[in-house]
Design a protein around this motif. Structure first.
Motif, PDB file in Angstrom:
ATOM      1  N   LEU A 107       0.828  -1.211   0.000  1.00  0.00           N
ATOM      2  CA  LEU A 107       0.000   0.000   0.000  1.00  0.00           C
ATOM      3  C   LEU A 107       0.857   1.254   0.000  1.00  0.00           C
ATOM      4  N   VAL A 108       1.898   1.287   0.822  1.00  0.00           N
ATOM      5  CA  VAL A 108       2.805   2.428   0.850  1.00  0.00           C
ATOM      6  C   VAL A 108       3.491   2.601  -0.506  1.00  0.00           C
ATOM      7  N   PHE A 146       1.950   7.014  -6.779  1.00  0.00           N
ATOM      8  CA  PHE A 146       1.097   8.152  -7.133  1.00  0.00           C
ATOM      9  C   PHE A 146       1.724   9.473  -6.692  1.00  0.00           C
ATOM     10  N   VAL A 147       2.243   9.496  -5.469  1.00  0.00           N
ATOM     11  CA  VAL A 147       2.889  10.713  -4.963  1.00  0.00           C
ATOM     12  C   VAL A 147       4.107  11.067  -5.807  1.00  0.00           C
ATOM     13  N   GLY A 148       4.930  10.068  -6.108  1.00  0.00           N
ATOM     14  CA  GLY A 148       6.130  10.295  -6.913  1.00  0.00           C
ATOM     15  C   GLY A 148       5.805  10.783  -8.310  1.00  0.00           C
ATOM     16  N   ASN A 149       4.792  10.163  -8.958  1.00  0.00           N
ATOM     17  CA  ASN A 149       4.390  10.605 -10.290  1.00  0.00           C
ATOM     18  C   ASN A 149       3.886  12.036 -10.274  1.00  0.00           C
ATOM     19  N   ALA A 152       8.474   5.400  -7.502  1.00  0.00           N
ATOM     20  CA  ALA A 152       7.625   4.915  -6.418  1.00  0.00           C
ATOM     21  C   ALA A 152       8.356   4.952  -5.077  1.00  0.00           C
ATOM     22  N   VAL A 153       9.638   4.615  -5.073  1.00  0.00           N
ATOM     23  CA  VAL A 153      10.409   4.641  -3.822  1.00  0.00           C
ATOM     24  C   VAL A 153      10.528   6.066  -3.303  1.00  0.00           C
ATOM     25  N   LEU A 199       5.992  10.142   1.329  1.00  0.00           N
ATOM     26  CA  LEU A 199       4.788   9.767   2.072  1.00  0.00           C
ATOM     27  C   LEU A 199       5.129   9.370   3.505  1.00  0.00           C
ATOM     28  N   LEU A 200       6.158   8.557   3.695  1.00  0.00           N
ATOM     29  CA  LEU A 200       6.564   8.154   5.046  1.00  0.00           C
ATOM     30  C   LEU A 200       7.056   9.333   5.868  1.00  0.00           C
TER      31      LEU A 200
END
Length: 82
Positions: free
Chosen positions: A34-35, A41-44, A65-66, A72-73
Motif C-alpha cells: 500500500l505504501v 502516485f505521490v512520486g508521479n 515509487a520509492v 509519504l513516510l
C-alpha cells in the motif's frame, strides 16, 4: 489482470525499499504494498510538477515509487509526532 500484478509487485518492491531506507516504518507485506502504490502516485505527481522524469523502464518506475513512498513516510512521520 497483468497490470494489477505488475502494480502489486512494483508497490511491494518500492514499499519494502522505502521501509529499509527509512528504518522504523515497516508495515508488513500488505502495508508495504500500500505504501509503495501510494508512493507511486505521490512520486508521479511530484515529478510531474517538477518536470522531471527518471525514465520509462521498470527501474524508473520503481525509483519514482520509492521516492514517492519516502515522501509519504516522511509526512506520516510528521503527522504521528503531533
Amino acid at each position: 489482470m497483468n497490470n494489477l500484478i505488475y502494480v502489486l509487485i512494483v508497490g511491494a518492491i518500492a514499499g519494502w525499499i522505502a521501509g529499509e531506507i527509512k528504518r522504523g516504518f515497516g508495515y508488513g507485506l500488505f502495508g508495504n504494498i500500500l505504501v509503495g502504490i501510494l508512493g507511486a502516485f505521490v512520486g508521479n505527481w511530484l515529478f510531474a510538477q517538477l518536470g522531471v522524469s527518471l525514465g520509462a523502464g521498470l527501474v524508473g518506475v520503481i525509483l519514482t515509487a520509492v521516492i514517492g513512498a519516502l515522501v509519504l513516510l516522511f509526512v506520516v512521520g510528521l503527522v504521528k509526532r503531533r
